[in-house]
Design a protein around this motif. Structure first.
Motif, PDB file in Angstrom:
ATOM      1  N   ASN A 576      54.004  55.191  40.826  1.00 24.06           N
ATOM      2  CA  ASN A 576      54.273  54.451  39.599  1.00 24.06           C
ATOM      3  C   ASN A 576      53.287  53.308  39.375  1.00 24.06           C
ATOM      4  O   ASN A 576      53.630  52.266  38.839  1.00 24.06           O
ATOM      5  N   THR A 577      52.017  53.503  39.742  1.00 24.01           N
ATOM      6  CA  THR A 577      50.989  52.486  39.526  1.00 24.01           C
ATOM      7  C   THR A 577      50.124  52.876  38.336  1.00 24.01           C
ATOM      8  O   THR A 577      49.690  54.021  38.224  1.00 24.01           O
ATOM      9  N   VAL A 578      49.892  51.916  37.447  1.00 25.98           N
ATOM     10  CA  VAL A 578      49.059  52.144  36.262  1.00 25.98           C
ATOM     11  C   VAL A 578      47.870  51.188  36.315  1.00 25.98           C
ATOM     12  O   VAL A 578      48.032  49.991  36.575  1.00 25.98           O
ATOM     13  N   VAL A 579      46.676  51.723  36.085  1.00 24.04           N
ATOM     14  CA  VAL A 579      45.460  50.913  36.026  1.00 24.04           C
ATOM     15  C   VAL A 579      45.040  50.802  34.560  1.00 24.04           C
ATOM     16  O   VAL A 579      44.776  51.804  33.909  1.00 24.04           O
ATOM     17  N   PHE A 580      45.000  49.565  34.050  1.00 23.27           N
ATOM     18  CA  PHE A 580      44.536  49.309  32.688  1.00 23.27           C
ATOM     19  C   PHE A 580      43.091  48.820  32.770  1.00 23.27           C
ATOM     20  O   PHE A 580      42.775  47.939  33.570  1.00 23.27           O
ATOM     21  N   ASP A 581      42.234  49.359  31.924  1.00 21.41           N
ATOM     22  CA  ASP A 581      40.832  48.932  31.898  1.00 21.41           C
ATOM     23  C   ASP A 581      40.308  49.103  30.475  1.00 21.41           C
ATOM     24  O   ASP A 581      40.038  50.219  30.027  1.00 21.41           O
ATOM     25  N   PHE A 582      40.185  47.974  29.756  1.00 15.46           N
ATOM     26  CA  PHE A 582      39.720  48.039  28.369  1.00 15.46           C
ATOM     27  C   PHE A 582      39.186  46.677  27.941  1.00 15.46           C
ATOM     28  O   PHE A 582      39.339  45.673  28.655  1.00 15.46           O
ATOM     29  N   LEU A 583      38.543  46.640  26.786  1.00 14.79           N
ATOM     30  CA  LEU A 583      38.077  45.371  26.225  1.00 14.79           C
ATOM     31  C   LEU A 583      39.216  44.761  25.419  1.00 14.79           C
ATOM     32  O   LEU A 583      39.686  45.348  24.448  1.00 14.79           O
ATOM     33  N   GLY A 584      39.647  43.576  25.829  1.00 15.91           N
ATOM     34  CA  GLY A 584      40.729  42.892  25.133  1.00 15.91           C
ATOM     35  C   GLY A 584      40.192  41.935  24.094  1.00 15.91           C
ATOM     36  O   GLY A 584      39.059  42.064  23.613  1.00 15.91           O
ATOM     37  N   LYS A 585      41.004  40.941  23.759  1.00 19.09           N
ATOM     38  CA  LYS A 585      40.633  39.968  22.737  1.00 19.09           C
ATOM     39  C   LYS A 585      39.296  39.313  23.071  1.00 19.09           C
ATOM     40  O   LYS A 585      39.001  39.028  24.225  1.00 19.09           O
ATOM     41  N   ASP A 586      38.487  39.068  22.035  1.00 19.22           N
ATOM     42  CA  ASP A 586      37.170  38.451  22.174  1.00 19.22           C
ATOM     43  C   ASP A 586      36.224  39.258  23.060  1.00 19.22           C
ATOM     44  O   ASP A 586      35.314  38.707  23.679  1.00 19.22           O
ATOM     45  N   SER A 587      36.464  40.584  23.124  1.00 18.23           N
ATOM     46  CA  SER A 587      35.601  41.495  23.881  1.00 18.23           C
ATOM     47  C   SER A 587      35.547  41.148  25.370  1.00 18.23           C
ATOM     48  O   SER A 587      34.579  41.451  26.053  1.00 18.23           O
ATOM     49  N   ILE A 588      36.608  40.525  25.892  1.00 19.99           N
ATOM     50  CA  ILE A 588      36.683  40.211  27.323  1.00 19.99           C
ATOM     51  C   ILE A 588      37.362  41.370  28.030  1.00 19.99           C
ATOM     52  O   ILE A 588      38.418  41.816  27.604  1.00 19.99           O
ATOM     53  N   ARG A 589      36.753  41.829  29.106  1.00 19.72           N
ATOM     54  CA  ARG A 589      37.303  42.972  29.823  1.00 19.72           C
ATOM     55  C   ARG A 589      38.669  42.638  30.415  1.00 19.72           C
ATOM     56  O   ARG A 589      38.859  41.615  31.052  1.00 19.72           O
ATOM     57  N   TYR A 590      39.609  43.536  30.190  1.00 23.08           N
ATOM     58  CA  TYR A 590      40.953  43.406  30.759  1.00 23.08           C
ATOM     59  C   TYR A 590      41.092  44.486  31.827  1.00 23.08           C
ATOM     60  O   TYR A 590      41.049  45.672  31.526  1.00 23.08           O
TER      61      TYR A 590
END
Length: 897
Positions: A576-590
């Motif tokens: 049940n582990t999820v890895v999130f990897d995307f560009l968030g607000k202000d193009s800062i990597r999340y």
């Protein structure tokens, strides 16, 4: 199986032998073996050794289900129920009882935000000062109590309101208390159809994109763009205009005025003087030119201005070493060069500029560096005169008259042209921000007021009298086509009311939070895909503090939020582990690796299932507007972003309630920052470690060692006064700390001597400036050399101490008692600095300011300061004290969120 499966109910009814998506999504760690795992505390944007593999098809093409290989995830159960739809399985089976028992526990007893910490180093998140237990491990236990308290508080408030309603007349109670609560009643549960047929009137299971194709497009009214956030202003002294405004106006406590509500009309009369434009461009001296392929070239004025934008910032390596920045700049530069005829050499021949690599901007940079040095070298009197002249020019624009009251204007200066930098990995970084002309600016002002005069030869784009707007002027910038607004200052009544309403709305959410959580936990197992997607999205927003996210245009930065997540942004790791990897607000990597509720994990697996590819939406049956519409059914005006404010403020309130008095103000401030850090981590307010952090910590550590060295010297002075004291106190008391080696001592002494010389030099220059300002002759350099004798004497003194191993007592009439007092004071300073250093180290990857300014109700900080006698100035800067004046003056230490 065809793609038409998307339109079917999530769980098929009947005995057609089709597995339910829940069964298909189960992993080989069977549900009967899955315990109720606490979701992990989020460590957003942590270090990533390797980029995680993306689930889904690499090429992004959809495949038919028949052509796909079998899933590597084994069915959770091997029982004969596998092929039977959920609603037809035997209710008496042990497996069903087990699942039901676990789901009940998940839905009620386990607090939503209690999560197990993922593996992270202490450096990532900071350890607690009072034990060896990592901060995240403590958060798990604390969050359980905090969320349980939230549930009890909501029930308590509703019970109290219900009792108050009974005491009111019927008509009054219906119009006030019952109205919002009525919206929280659950609709009657409809019986599920058992024939496997989907109702025609419902299209909730149809993907949003499919709906758009099937239905004719509706013309949408263009939404008014939201004003962009302003950068934090520098700390400034109060001007004469500030003092005059305070003297003229009686204090207006708008937060105590019930007549000021959410009415559409924001003002009756409005007067102001418009905006201040940046100065016109001054061409470079004739001997300063851009060099192209070794040839100095003369550029037309507009092209030369753009060249100076880049040339003046060669010292900003983070930008000029960014390929995207350079590419975007040169594209815009070429466009202007093509319009202006490129450059000319010394003989007047045209020089065609084609390649960025052949451009040499160093001569331009050297010119601007010399100008910066010249301004820095100006005397204090000259700097003061320049500042006074600037304030005199800007004085008419600093204030406006709003309904007869003098209000300070915020950003009345039009932004000068330059190069757009952006934040994070913004795709438009380096683009040229064009000069804003009066013809682009719309003025908003009262009908009876005098319209500000535009610059000579120009006119305004438009003059409006919009009483529903709180802006004074607006224009559209060319980079992102965003609208810029001139608004009132942060400490004005209007801006304060906006903040006040935001935090009051978050306070209202605590009445309904338990019902919202109960409902979305139930809907995580809904038979309708749309409902299940919505429930999963709310879980992520509430649990992981994800932003809702909005659709982006093709020319905008590729940033996403919860509702706009793509399959490529999520990697699933059983159980049940999820890895999130995307560009968030202000193009800062999340980047976030977190454990989630097992049902949420199964849902995300279903939402990612083929034929979806990496570029397809996770929540293809959900939009931000639909999500917010659903949330508003619980509470008027409730949107996804209110959850962040509520969770931050409620958590901070509970942590402050448990806080106890400490010995010193520094310890109390650290306790506050520790609580703030917990909130920041829970809200994913992470930041990259500042480049200056290591050197800053080193300087602090060096200061602490310097104080420890001074303690040792003071002890040695005690021996100089009374040699017998060494025997009384023991030789160990007078030993120098082992880490303060002889080599370190010599370097430290040299630094102290150099520091002394610098102080003497600065004082000498300041006195000379004062003499010149008064019309007297300045002192000669010989005077400075004589003053340096003090530093030379100090160096000689240290040399003697190192040679003899003895330290002579310093000060007027020194005694052992006086020296012991000095040691006590030095030790207090050392302890204070150690607390500050520990605080600084713990906060290196956490953005405390984001939580404190935008998400934690400022009244909580005020309550803390009043309760523990901490000066508000220690936590709120002058700018924030102005911004949150309403909070400082409206509550006492007994106020509760």
């Amino acid at each position: 199986m065809s793609s038409s499966d998307d339109d079917m109910p999530l769980v098929k009814n009947g005995t057609n032998g089709v597995k339910s998506p829940d069964r298909v999504a189960d992993t080989d760690t069977a549900m009967k073996d899955v315990q109720n795992v606490d979701p992990g505390v989020s460590i957003a944007m942590g270090p990533v050794d390797e980029k995680p593999e993306l689930n889904g098809n690499v090429n992004g093409k959809r495949k038919s289900r028949g052509s796909l290989p079998k899933s590597g995830y084994k069915d959770a159960s091997s029982s004969e129920d596998d092929e039977v739809p959920l609603n037809k399985r035997r209710r008496t089976s042990q497996q069903a009882k087990k699942v039901k028992k676990e789901s009940d526990a998940e839905d009620s007893d386990v607090p939503l935000t209690a999560r197990k910490p993922p593996k992270a180093s202490a450096a990532q998140i900071g350890d607690s000062s009072d034990s060896d237990t990592p901060l995240t491990a403590k958060l798990v236990k604390e969050k359980k109590g905090i969320e349980k308290a939230a549930e009890k508080e909501a029930q308590k408030i509703r019970k109290k309101e219900k009792a108050a309603t009974k005491r009111k007349p019927k008509a009054e109670s219906e119009s006030e208390d019952d109205a919002p609560l009525a919206k929280t009643k659950k609709p009657p549960v409809k019986k599920r159809a058992t024939n496997g047929t989907k109702k025609e009137e419902s299209d909730s299971d149809v993907p949003i994109k499919a709906k758009a194709k099937a239905q004719p497009k509706k013309t949408k009214a263009k939404a008014t763009p939201a004003p962009k956030g302003k950068a934090k202003p520098k700390k400034e002294e109060a001007t004469e205009q500030d003092v005059e405004a305070e003297d003229e106006e009686e204090e207006y406590r708008w937060w105590e005025d019930p007549s000021k509500g959410d009415g559409t009309i924001k003002w009756t009369t409005l007067e102001h003087n418009g905006v201040v434009f940046p100065p016109e461009y001054e061409p470079l001296p004739k001997d300063v030119k851009l060099v192209y392929d070794g040839i100095p070239v003369t550029l037309q004025k507009d092209a030369e201005e753009v060249a100076t934008f880049y040339g003046s910032m060669l010292n900003s390596t983070v930008n000029v070493e960014n390929p995207t920045f350079n590419k975007n700049f040169f594209q815009d530069f070429l466009t202007i060069l093509d319009k202006t005829g490129h450059g000319k050499d010394a003989k007047g021949n045209v020089v065609k500029i084609k390649k960025f690599e052949k451009c040499d901007f160093v001569p331009i940079f050297n010119h601007f560096e010399a100008e910066r040095a010249r301004k820095k070298a100006l005397s204090a009197a000259e700097k003061k005169a320049i500042k006074a002249e600037k304030e005199k020019v800007e004085a008419p624009y600093m204030y406006c008259m709003w309904d007869g009251r003098k209000q300070k204007v915020g950003n009345f200066r039009v932004e000068p042209p330059g190069l757009f930098r952006g934040r994070g990995e913004h795709p438009k970084t380096g683009r040229v921000k064009k000069r804003v002309m009066p013809e682009q600016i719309t003025i908003n002002i009262g009908k009876e007021a005098k319209i500000p005069e535009p610059p000579v030869g120009h006119q305004w784009k438009q003059v409006k009298h919009d009483q529903t707007g709180t802006w004074l002027a607006m224009w559209q910038e060319n980079i992102n086509s965003a609208f810029k607004y001139v608004m009132l200052a942060a400490n004005s009544d209007i801006k304060g009311q906006s903040d006040y309403k935001k935090f009051e709305k978050a306070r209202d959410l605590k009445k309904y939070i338990d019902r919202i959580r109960q409902d979305y936990k139930r809907d995580l197992r809904s038979e309708k895909m749309a409902d299940r997607q919505r429930a999963t999205a709310i879980y992520l927003i509430d649990e992981l503090a994800l932003r809702a996210g909005n659709e982006k245009g093709d020319d905008e930065a590729d940033t996403v939020g919860c509702c706009s997540l793509k399959c490529q942004h999520l990697t699933l790791k059983p159980p049940n582990t999820v890895v999130f990897d995307f560009l968030g607000k202000d193009s800062i990597r999340y980047y976030d690796e977190v454990q989630v509720d097992p049902q949420v994990f199964k849902n995300l697996k279903i939402f990612k299932k083929a034929p979806k590819g990496p570029g397809d939406d996770i929540f293809d049956r959900l939009t931000t507007s639909a999500l917010n519409k659903h949330l508003s059914s619980y509470m008027p005006g409730l949107t996804a972003k209110v959850f962040r404010t509520y969770n931050a403020s409620w958590t901070m309130a509970r942590l402050l309630k448990k806080m106890e008095q400490r010995d010193t103000i520094h310890e109390m401030i650290k306790a506050y920052n520790d609580a703030n850090r917990e909130v920041a981590i829970l809200c994913n307010h992470k930041r990259t470690v500042p480049p200056s952090h290591a050197s800053s910590v080193e300087k602090m550590s060096e200061k602490i060692n310097g104080l420890r060295y001074q303690v040792w010297r003071t002890k040695m002075m005690m021996i100089d006064i009374d040699p017998k004291i060494k025997k009384k106190k023991g030789a160990e008391f007078f030993e120098r700390p082992e880490d303060l080696t002889s080599e370190w001592v010599k370097k430290h002494q040299e630094a102290l001597v150099a520091e002394q010389r610098e102080k003497i030099r600065k004082k000498f220059e300041k006195e000379n400036e004062k003499l010149l300002a008064e019309g007297e002759k300045e002192m000669k350099p010989k005077e400075l050399e004589e003053r340096y004798q003090v530093a030379d004497d100090l160096a000689a003194k240290y040399a003697k101490e190192n040679k003899t191993g003895k330290v002579e007592a310093e000060g007027k009439s020194p005694t052992v008692e006086k020296l012991e007092d000095s040691i006590d004071k030095l030790n207090q300073r050392i302890e204070t600095m150690r607390v500050q250093l520990e605080d600084k180290e713990g906060n290196k990857e956490v953005a405390l300011g984001t939580s404190k300014i935008n998400y934690i109700d400022p009244r909580l900080t005020v309550v803390f300061c009043k309760k523990f006698n901490v000066p508000i100035e220690r936590l709120f800067s002058k700018t924030l004290r102005d911004k949150f004046e309403w909070a400082i003056k409206s509550v006492d230490e007994g106020w509760e969120f």
